[in-house]
Design an enzyme around this catalytic site. Structure first.
Site, PDB file in Angstrom:
ATOM      1  N   HIS A  82       1.027  -1.247   0.229  1.00  0.00           N
ATOM      2  CA  HIS A  82       0.589   0.181  -0.028  1.00  0.00           C
ATOM      3  C   HIS A  82       0.614   1.243  -0.310  1.00  0.00           C
ATOM      4  O   HIS A  82       1.823   1.570   0.413  1.00  0.00           O
ATOM      5  CB  HIS A  82      -1.016   0.047   1.068  1.00  0.00           C
ATOM      6  N   ASP A 161     -15.040   3.085   8.350  1.00  0.00           N
ATOM      7  CA  ASP A 161     -13.914   4.232   7.965  1.00  0.00           C
ATOM      8  C   ASP A 161     -14.509   4.550   6.965  1.00  0.00           C
ATOM      9  O   ASP A 161     -14.099   6.269   6.564  1.00  0.00           O
ATOM     10  CB  ASP A 161     -13.026   3.422   7.307  1.00  0.00           C
ATOM     11  N   SER A 183      -7.283   4.455  10.203  1.00  0.00           N
ATOM     12  CA  SER A 183      -8.334   4.409   9.251  1.00  0.00           C
ATOM     13  C   SER A 183      -7.772   3.199   7.505  1.00  0.00           C
ATOM     14  O   SER A 183      -7.816   2.464   6.964  1.00  0.00           O
ATOM     15  CB  SER A 183      -8.079   6.231   8.866  1.00  0.00           C
ATOM     16  N   LYS A 187      -8.747  -0.998   6.199  1.00  0.00           N
ATOM     17  CA  LYS A 187      -8.913  -1.633   4.723  1.00  0.00           C
ATOM     18  C   LYS A 187      -7.901  -2.268   4.450  1.00  0.00           C
ATOM     19  O   LYS A 187      -7.839  -3.056   4.067  1.00  0.00           O
ATOM     20  CB  LYS A 187      -8.713  -0.305   4.008  1.00  0.00           C
TER      21      LYS A 187
HETATM   22  N1  URA Z   1      -6.093   8.255   4.304  1.00  0.00           N
HETATM   23  C1  URA Z   1      -6.969   7.582   4.041  1.00  0.00           C
HETATM   24  O1  URA Z   1      -7.362   5.917   3.984  1.00  0.00           O
HETATM   25  N2  URA Z   1      -7.239   7.115   5.664  1.00  0.00           N
HETATM   26  C2  URA Z   1      -6.997   9.031   6.475  1.00  0.00           C
HETATM   27  O2  URA Z   1      -7.470   9.058   7.140  1.00  0.00           O
HETATM   28  C3  URA Z   1      -5.802   9.167   5.223  1.00  0.00           C
HETATM   29  C4  URA Z   1      -5.743   9.478   4.414  1.00  0.00           C
END
Ligand code: URA
Length: 434
Positions: A82, A161, A183, A187
């Site tokens: 990621h 989220d 956050s 994912k």
């Molecule tokens: N990207 C995300 O997925 N979440 C955040 O809080 C900030 C950037």
């Protein structure tokens, strides 16, 4: 349990229990708790911060708020990668075929771009016919058959989220390190990989502008991943100038293809080798760094990574011929040089501004609904540390509209800082954590 008590406890500096966190995440996702109470809690978290345990519980609660992808029917250790996003970041396009060609199964969920940073899915759609709209069954089948598949994030991936991020965005509570880390990691955990390699960008084109913030975010995400039972490593890398030379969807695809043929830009190749090495180590395909690097280099010298990219494109409905013949990719009608107005060393590039130039040309989305032009963007001929004379070409601009090209070129020139003093050069890799 009452939301009022949870807000007050956090406001007064207390540590929320797992039950309290589960209560508010579930209540908010199911619309039993209103926005105004969750906004108050986010602001209390912003000021009081969260402990390691709270951050882990919040991440898990958000990950489990929707579908948790089960990749158990894919053989081998699944390693996800990621990036926190940057300008010219086409890493997944080159890295995933390299790693898949080394035998590591790549089952990846990616997003579209918004604002000045592009998304992997948009870039991949430069291949005529390519689609990431796979069912979970097709996704798993493709990984088992050819070792690689990339699908779009499903609506049911960490829905808590999605709601919380949208709320934070309008209540000035995005930039809390634990909230950002939880956050992103919610994912990643929901997407089902056994191990995760994070590319945390730092600099003017990144979400984290300072190295200190990028390191703190990287450490927090590695801690969450490991606490959640997924081996996690973070590479902190430079985004103070665009990655490689190409910025713009199809232009970046071309650069990724060049890299798989062994003729990509050095900084981009170095980043792919570093991230790929970590992926092979976590996936158990190599026992040490040198062995991993040798395996990755072989995928380029023997052409197996390029072949893997072609297999992957074809399996997802794209025309694989474009991998061997990139002139089939979208091309802009206007290609014009931008020339230096002065002489000296390039000391600094306002990286986010180069992303904005691509956005102005039509290569990015101003809003979620915007249509993007895959053919436009910029190819940099000079980067930080290079010496230029007045009139030298700094970049080529690829456009389909003369007035947009003029606006982008003017902005581009203001983003390049040139002086007599040669700048100190640093490696693209700043730190590896985990
Ligand atoms: N990207 C995300 O997925 N979440 C955040 O809080 C900030 C950037």
């Amino acid at each position: 349990m009452r939301m009022y008590d949870i807000i007050m406890k956090k406001r007064n500096g207390g540590e929320l229990s797992r039950e309290e966190i589960d209560f508010f995440v579930e209540g908010y996702t199911k619309e039993r708790i209103p926005d105004y109470q969750v906004s108050a809690l986010m602001m209390a978290i912003y000021f009081q911060k969260m402990t390691e345990n709270e951050t882990l519980h919040l991440t898990m609660a958000m990950a489990q708020s929707g579908e948790m992808l089960d990749l158990a029917s894919i053989n081998g250790i699944k390693v996800d990668k990621h990036s926190t996003g940057g300008v010219g970041d086409k890493t997944s396009l080159a890295l995933t075929p390299m790693v898949a060609a080394c035998g590591i199964p790549v089952a990846k969920m990616s997003g579209r771009g918004l604002g000045h940073t592009g998304g992997t899915i948009d870039k991949l759609e430069s291949f005529p016919g390519f689609s990431t709209a796979l069912t979970t069954e097709q996704f798993i089948q493709n990984v088992n058959e050819i070792g690689i598949a990339i699908m779009g994030q499903t609506a049911d991936l960490a829905p808590a989220d999605k709601k919380l991020y949208a709320l934070r965005d309008v209540t000035a509570t995005v930039d809390n390190m634990s909230l950002i880390a939880s956050s992103i990691m919610s994912k990643k955990l929901a997407a089902g990989a056994d191990a995760i390699v994070l590319d945390v960008k730092t600099g003017s084109g990144a979400f984290m502008k300072t190295e200190g913030d990028a390191l703190a975010l990287a450490r927090e995400m590695v801690q969450i991943g490991n606490n959640a039972g997924r081996r996690t490593v973070a590479v902190v890398s430079d985004m103070d100038q665009p990655l490689g030379r190409a910025v713009g969807n199809a232009l970046e695809v071309r650069e990724a293809i060049d890299t798989l043929k062994g003729c990509g830009p050095k900084d981009f190749e170095e980043l792919c080798m570093t991230l790929g090495t970590q992926m092979l180590l976590l996936g158990g395909a190599a026992s040490d760094k040198d062995a991993a690097e040798a395996m990755l280099r072989k995928t380029i010298s023997e052409g197996s990574a390029l072949k893997k990219l072609a297999q992957f494109v074809e399996a997802q409905g794209g025309d694989a011929e474009a991998v061997y013949n990139p002139s089939m990719l979208p091309e802009a009608s206007i290609v014009e040089p931008i020339r230096s107005e002065t002489e000296g060393f390039i000391t600094h590039i306002e990286c986010d501004e180069i992303g904005v130039c691509s956005l102005i040309l039509g290569g990015g989305r101003e809003t979620k609904e915007s249509e993007i032009d895959l053919s436009v963007g910029l190819v940099l001929e000079k980067k930080v540390g290079d010496f230029v004379k007045k009139g030298d070409i700094l970049a080529y601009l690829h456009a389909n509209d003369r007035s947009k090209a003029k606006t982008a070129a003017d902005r581009f020139l203001k983003a390049y800082h040139i002086s007599a003093q040669k700048p100190e050069m640093r490696s693209i890799i700043r730190e590896i954590i985990g």
